[in-house]
Motif scaffolding. Structure first.
Motif, PDB file in Angstrom:
ATOM      1  N   PHE A 358       0.723  -1.265  -0.026  1.00  0.00           N
ATOM      2  CA  PHE A 358      -0.023  -0.011  -0.074  1.00  0.00           C
ATOM      3  C   PHE A 358       0.842   1.310  -0.032  1.00  0.00           C
ATOM      4  O   PHE A 358       0.697   2.177  -0.775  1.00  0.00           O
ATOM      5  CB  PHE A 358      -0.826  -0.042   1.187  1.00  0.00           C
ATOM      6  CG  PHE A 358      -1.847   1.081   1.079  1.00  0.00           C
ATOM      7  CD1 PHE A 358      -2.910   1.224   0.216  1.00  0.00           C
ATOM      8  CD2 PHE A 358      -1.632   2.175   2.037  1.00  0.00           C
ATOM      9  CE1 PHE A 358      -3.903   2.147   0.213  1.00  0.00           C
ATOM     10  CE2 PHE A 358      -2.621   3.278   1.906  1.00  0.00           C
ATOM     11  CZ  PHE A 358      -3.623   3.399   1.163  1.00  0.00           C
ATOM     12  N   THR A 359       1.880   1.477   0.891  1.00  0.00           N
ATOM     13  CA  THR A 359       2.997   2.370   0.763  1.00  0.00           C
ATOM     14  C   THR A 359       4.211   1.358   0.966  1.00  0.00           C
ATOM     15  O   THR A 359       4.348   0.418   1.527  1.00  0.00           O
ATOM     16  CB  THR A 359       2.598   3.414   1.885  1.00  0.00           C
ATOM     17  OG1 THR A 359       2.521   2.597   3.132  1.00  0.00           O
ATOM     18  CG2 THR A 359       1.245   4.382   1.653  1.00  0.00           C
ATOM     19  N   LEU A 360       5.199   2.263   0.575  1.00  0.00           N
ATOM     20  CA  LEU A 360       6.580   1.588   0.688  1.00  0.00           C
ATOM     21  C   LEU A 360       7.401   2.150   2.031  1.00  0.00           C
ATOM     22  O   LEU A 360       7.335   3.091   2.635  1.00  0.00           O
ATOM     23  CB  LEU A 360       7.381   2.144  -0.267  1.00  0.00           C
ATOM     24  CG  LEU A 360       7.135   1.328  -1.587  1.00  0.00           C
ATOM     25  CD1 LEU A 360       7.727   1.957  -3.081  1.00  0.00           C
ATOM     26  CD2 LEU A 360       7.728  -0.239  -1.780  1.00  0.00           C
ATOM     27  N   THR A 361       8.311   1.212   2.401  1.00  0.00           N
ATOM     28  CA  THR A 361       9.212   1.613   3.668  1.00  0.00           C
ATOM     29  C   THR A 361      10.378   2.428   2.917  1.00  0.00           C
ATOM     30  O   THR A 361      10.737   2.141   1.847  1.00  0.00           O
ATOM     31  CB  THR A 361       9.876   0.401   4.120  1.00  0.00           C
ATOM     32  OG1 THR A 361      10.658   0.637   5.399  1.00  0.00           O
ATOM     33  CG2 THR A 361      10.472  -0.546   3.184  1.00  0.00           C
ATOM     34  N   GLN A 362      10.969   3.154   3.910  1.00  0.00           N
ATOM     35  CA  GLN A 362      12.294   3.841   3.441  1.00  0.00           C
ATOM     36  C   GLN A 362      13.499   2.847   3.473  1.00  0.00           C
ATOM     37  O   GLN A 362      14.496   3.309   3.395  1.00  0.00           O
ATOM     38  CB  GLN A 362      12.351   5.166   4.255  1.00  0.00           C
ATOM     39  CG  GLN A 362      11.125   5.891   3.933  1.00  0.00           C
ATOM     40  CD  GLN A 362      11.380   7.247   4.938  1.00  0.00           C
ATOM     41  OE1 GLN A 362      11.714   8.338   4.432  1.00  0.00           O
ATOM     42  NE2 GLN A 362      10.837   7.261   6.095  1.00  0.00           N
ATOM     43  N   SER A 363      13.396   1.764   4.317  1.00  0.00           N
ATOM     44  CA  SER A 363      14.406   0.856   4.642  1.00  0.00           C
ATOM     45  C   SER A 363      14.536   0.129   3.690  1.00  0.00           C
ATOM     46  O   SER A 363      13.795  -1.020   3.420  1.00  0.00           O
ATOM     47  CB  SER A 363      14.228   0.214   6.094  1.00  0.00           C
ATOM     48  OG  SER A 363      15.044  -1.093   6.089  1.00  0.00           O
TER      49      SER A 363
END
Length: 420
Positions: A358-363
């Motif tokens: 749904f949304t992405l992690t920044q890691s």
């Protein structure tokens, strides 16, 4: 008796004569079985296992199921006290505790003649934080490190771990010999960034002498194919205004990006929970299949809004407040919502073969680990990954950065804002 896979038995054979070991096995290769077996083979009277909070029950169940070993949850006061009582009376007990609580339990520093096992040992990569300082102060006789991260090339994260393996190389010399860096000018200040790695074969040979085993999935397993699918969604006028002015009002909430951190966070939220087109695309996607689905998300408000769209589908949730996989385990049309920090690592979700982002992690690490929740031993079907992406937005830049093997940082966001 456990029937080990050939690569698991090979890992144990390669370290049979060592008491300081690291199993850097790719996600899905069964590090749990290898690490637990090595712990048993070392035959220490006391064993301390430090892991993520969400994995405590899984580890205790593993020791009880396969080894009938007395295992204690050291996050519970009575079990913590009982564990220390039995260290004087019983040989071969295991105490399990999470990283964030371990450094608050100073009594653990008094343990001697014990085996220390770190699950997801990359958790101590930053030697300056409290959990890492505490672990490095412990005085174990034996050490077992478990991680999948270095197999993906994150060698800069190894320095604090190799101290536990007995390799006393300085951090400065380690970086000079094995990490290729360059300095970039960021707002007039030189910032060191990692270009890549050097002398990798020599590094692995050196680490092998100190008990480290490296294995990647493709070297030992034939796993199903993976397919990425991008579902492109338009940005909102609120997003576009916010990126120009750093301030916007959405649903009676004023978002002010007065720092790079807040602007980046709100930009991501405007591509997620505040984007009605994305929510509709998510609803269309889950209505298009009755298969088990895994959904990764970041913010609590995202979960709240997605739950309103699932109708009568059975739901499981893994986040900082709960871990309930009942629906996932029992219903083949279930939807399992997983917050990155709580479930990107360690979960076995190969009953499903589809992940929705749904949304992405920044890691980068969390993203790579999340994909392996379904692409692992036991998976017989091709794996499909669905990315709900806002076109011409921060999300495209985040995915591009993750695919290049890097975390999405403030510096990258600042550059993106300048381009936008």
């Amino acid at each position: 008796m456990i029937n080990f896979k050939p690569h698991q038995q090979l890992s144990l054979d390669l370290t049979a004569d060592k008491h300081l070991v690291a199993y850097y096995l790719d996600m899905g290769l069964g590090k749990t079985f290898v690490g637990a077996e090595k712990l048993i083979q070392l035959k220490a009277p006391i064993n301390l296992l430090i892991c993520q909070c969400s994995k405590i029950d899984d580890w205790i169940e593993h020791f009880q199921k396969y080894y009938t070993l007395p295992a204690f949850n050291l996050t519970e006061k009575k079990q913590y006290e009982r564990f220390f009582e039995l260290t004087e009376l019983v040989s071969g007990i295991v105490g399990v505790i999470n990283y964030e609580l371990a450094f608050r339990r100073k009594d653990l520093l008094n343990l001697r003649d014990f085996t220390l096992m770190l699950d997801e040992s990359s958790m101590i990569q930053n030697e300056t934080v409290k959990r890492s300082k505490f672990v490095l102060k412990l005085a174990p006789k034996n050490v077992i490190l478990l991680s999948g991260t270095p197999t993906s090339g994150k060698y800069e994260k190894l320095w604090s771990q190799i101290q536990l393996l007995g390799w006393k190389i300085s951090k400065k010399l380690f970086w000079q010999q094995y990490v290729d860096t360059e300095y970039l000018d960021v707002n007039g200040f030189p910032v060191r960034t990692i270009k890549g790695y050097k002398n990798v074969d020599r590094l692995k040979r050196k680490l092998a002498k100190h008990g480290a085993v490296f294995m990647k999935s493709e070297e030992v397993l034939t796993l199903p194919e993976q397919f990425d699918n991008k579902i492109m969604i338009p940005t909102t006028k609120e997003y576009r205004k916010f990126m120009r002015t750093s301030i916007v009002k959405v649903a009676d909430t004023e978002l002010v990006g007065d720092t790079s951190l807040t602007k980046r966070m709100y930009a991501r939220q405007l591509c997620g929970q505040y984007n009605q087109a994305k929510l509709e695309a998510f609803q269309d996607l889950i209505q298009s299949t009755e298969d088990r689905l895994i959904v990764f998300y970041n913010f609590n408000e995202e979960l709240k809004k997605m739950l309103e769209l699932v109708d009568e589908r059975p739901v499981s949730i893994v986040n900082g407040e709960m871990k309930d996989l009942t629906a996932y385990n029992e219903r083949d049309n279930s939807i399992t919502f997983v917050q990155y920090q709580a479930g990107a690592k360690g979960l076995n979700l190969q009953k499903a073969n589809k992940i929705v982002y749904f949304t992405l992690t920044q890691s980068c690490e969390d993203w790579m680990q999340s994909k392996k929740r379904i692409h692992r031993m036991g998976q017989e079907k091709s794996c499909f990954y669905y990315y709900l992406m806002c076109r011409n937005s921060i999300e495209e830049e985040v995915l591009k950065t993750l695919e290049s093997g890097r975390d999405y940082t403030d510096n990258l966001f600042e550059k993106y804002c300048e381009v936008y």
